[in-house]
Design an enzyme around this catalytic site. Structure first.
Site, PDB file in Angstrom:
ATOM      1  N   HIS A   1      -1.803  -7.833   6.502  1.00 21.84           N
ATOM      2  CA  HIS A   1      -0.393  -8.146   7.051  1.00 21.84           C
ATOM      3  C   HIS A   1      -0.592  -9.609   6.858  1.00 21.84           C
ATOM      4  O   HIS A   1      -1.178 -10.446   7.765  1.00 21.84           O
ATOM      5  CB  HIS A   1      -0.258  -7.713   8.280  1.00 21.84           C
TER       6      HIS A   1
ATOM      7  N   SER B   1       5.755 -12.491   9.782  1.00 26.82           N
ATOM      8  CA  SER B   1       6.375 -11.286  10.119  1.00 26.82           C
ATOM      9  C   SER B   1       7.525 -11.203  10.746  1.00 26.82           C
ATOM     10  O   SER B   1       8.450 -11.680   9.993  1.00 26.82           O
ATOM     11  CB  SER B   1       5.317 -10.533  10.932  1.00 26.82           C
TER      12      SER B   1
ATOM     13  N   ASP C   1       1.035  -5.322   1.884  1.00 25.71           N
ATOM     14  CA  ASP C   1       1.235  -5.629   3.237  1.00 25.71           C
ATOM     15  C   ASP C   1       1.487  -4.347   3.845  1.00 25.71           C
ATOM     16  O   ASP C   1       2.634  -3.858   3.138  1.00 25.71           O
ATOM     17  CB  ASP C   1       2.282  -6.551   3.325  1.00 25.71           C
TER      18      ASP C   1
END
Length: 519
Positions: A488, A240, A458
């Site tokens: 995610h 991320s 995502d």
């Protein structure tokens, strides 16, 4: 006010698991590419990091005192496999011989005899505590531990590394009542005043540190960490926001890149508004997939949720705790289960309960996200996220500019567009220190191949970001691997194809063909 965290799926899953027993805030950037000058930010340009030879021996030769990790007020101590230490780094990287601060590190040593080196992890946010998440994530990467020391840390301004708390618990709870999609001039004034007050609180709490918690600062910390740990090159697993950090590291230190995995890739070509548009697109896409899985038409299902949120804006729902579920908390509660497909059943239950007049389940989800425990104590992950991103992002849309953006946000996402659109005005409004750049510089010519993993479902970092990161890193550097999945992040989320490719890269140095797709 809360921008949606670009947070690892492992941490999101932990929220969902913790909440099951009951409960008590990323389009294209072409202009302004690169960093601002030292005169604008008070820091050295990102393109000129200090070389190892420029650093004092007190930093490069420091000995890390690894000891048993202690419990904190928010989590218990990890098992004996894990050891903790403190690394000294410069407060101001343009003055490496000046004042230092301490970074909290955690490590589990490799279990096998064929050790490759250290593998650093950043789990996202920005603002996520690696010291807290690393032991939880250890089971997912147990195969990697056979050959790597698993290492993570709390970046500067986060958790045990001079963690910044901008507000007291009572003030955080009061701020949850501020309408983050204001409908009147009075609500607009209150919204922007809340942002100003938050920034002043951060400035008072952090002092000089507030101007030195950028992604660039942390990337430089990583390279000192690499040296002190005894590694010739950097082996790194960024998830991320950790992918943006990895890209910035590769730009600053291309010749020191070893094996870098970037999973759930942030779009480095998106400015602050572009990131918000990307998240609106990603969360709406995930919500549509969720609605389809329940047999609903996405347009009709979204319209039903929009109607619920409008009712909550006018009249919050009662909950079993005695607190009220307002529109802001409801949106946060809807967001949390979209981080992982495993959370979808909980979203179904929470929405059904809210339609029946009980906001308890959505409030519990929001509390999980906001790190609020049963006693009313809040964590500071959201504080750290804001101070880091507002130092990074130079873009500061005015109220008038934001109002012009709102129709496009609402077109992108009928459910989340309004909230993320307004967020562009309030997130860094009246911030005490200027932002450093419009977009991060991640070009890394000459670096070893870097593996980028994008997930088509995502919500927080839409999969298009992986291709854009690959293009920005440069030809022969960025290698894209796509997973047609949900949630995610991709590694450890159920794809043998993804896990095998990542393991082969990290353990054997095998680079998959650019454009490989795992279905």
């Amino acid at each position: 006010m809360s921008r949606f965290l670009r947070w690892t799926a492992a941490a999101a899953a932990a929220l969902l698991v913790a909440g099951c027993g009951g409960g008590s805030s990323d389009g294209g950037r072409d202009e302004g590419k690169g960093t601002s000058s030292a005169g604008e930010t008070g820091q050295a340009p990102a393109s000129a990091p200090p070389s190892t030879a420029d650093l004092p021996a007190s930093l490069t030769s420091q000995h890390l005192d690894w000891h048993r990790c202690k419990a904190t007020k928010d989590s218990g101590a990890p098992s004996d496999d894990w050891r903790c230490a403190t690394l000294k780094v410069p407060l101001d990287w343009s003055k490496p011989g000046g004042r230092t601060i301490g970074l909290a590190l955690i490590r589990a040593k490799a279990t096998g005899s064929d050790r490759i080196g250290s593998l650093l992890f950043n789990f996202g946010g920005p603002g996520g505590s690696g010291v807290s998440v690393m032991p939880y994530y250890g089971a997912t990467v147990s195969k990697l531990r056979e050959h790597y020391d698993l290492v993570s840390w709390d970046p500067r301004g986060v958790g045990a590394s001079e963690g910044i708390r901008c507000r007291a618990d009572r003030d955080i709870e009061a701020a949850e009542g501020v309408d983050i999609t204001p409908d009147t001039p009075a609500e607009e004034k209150a919204y922007l005043q809340d942002a100003t007050d938050f920034g002043k609180g951060c400035q008072k709490a952090a002092g000089p540190l507030l101007a030195h918690v950028s992604t660039t600062d942390t990337a430089r910390d990583m390279d000192l960490m690499r040296q002190v740990l005894g590694d010739r090159t950097m082996h790194y697993f960024g998830i991320s926001y950790g992918t943006e950090l990895g890209g910035v590291y590769a730009h600053l230190f291309p010749k020191r890149v070893g094996r870098l995995i970037l999973d759930a890739v942030v779009d480095p070509t998106a400015d602050a508004v572009g990131h918000a548009e990307n998240q609106a697109r990603g969360f709406q896409r995930a919500l549509d997939d969720y609605l389809k899985s329940t047999g609903q038409d996405p347009k009709q299902g979204s319209r039903k949720i929009v109607d619920l949120l409008r009712r909550l804006d006018a009249k919050p729902l009662p909950t079993s705790s005695g607190r009220k579920l307002n529109q802001t908390l409801a949106v946060t509660g809807i967001i949390v289960p979209l981080y992982s497909e495993a959370g979808w059943p909980r979203l179904t239950s929470a929405l059904k309960s809210a339609e029946q007049g009980d906001g308890s389940q959505l409030l519990a989800l929001a509390d999980d996200y906001n790190e609020r425990d049963a006693s009313g104590h809040y964590g500071t992950r959201g504080h750290a996220q804001r101070v880091i991103s507002c130092l990074d992002d130079r873009q500061r849309p005015t109220l008038a500019q934001t109002k012009k953006l709102l129709p496009e946000f609402e077109r992108i996402s009928p459910v989340f567009g309004d909230f993320l659109g307004w967020d562009t005005a309030g997130w860094c409004h009246d911030w005490p220190v200027p932002g450093q750049y419009d977009t991060p510089e991640v070009g890394a010519p000459g670096a070893a191949p870097i593996l980028l993993v994008g997930n088509t479902g995502d919500p927080a970092t839409p999969y298009e970001g992986a291709r854009r990161m690959a293009d920005e890193l440069g030809k022969g550097v960025g290698v894209e691997l796509t997973w047609k999945g949900e949630g995610h992040g991709a590694y450890g989320n159920g794809s043998d194809c993804v896990d095998s490719a990542v393991n082969a890269y990290l353990l054997d140095g095998t680079v998959p063909k650019d454009g490989t797709v795992c279905s």
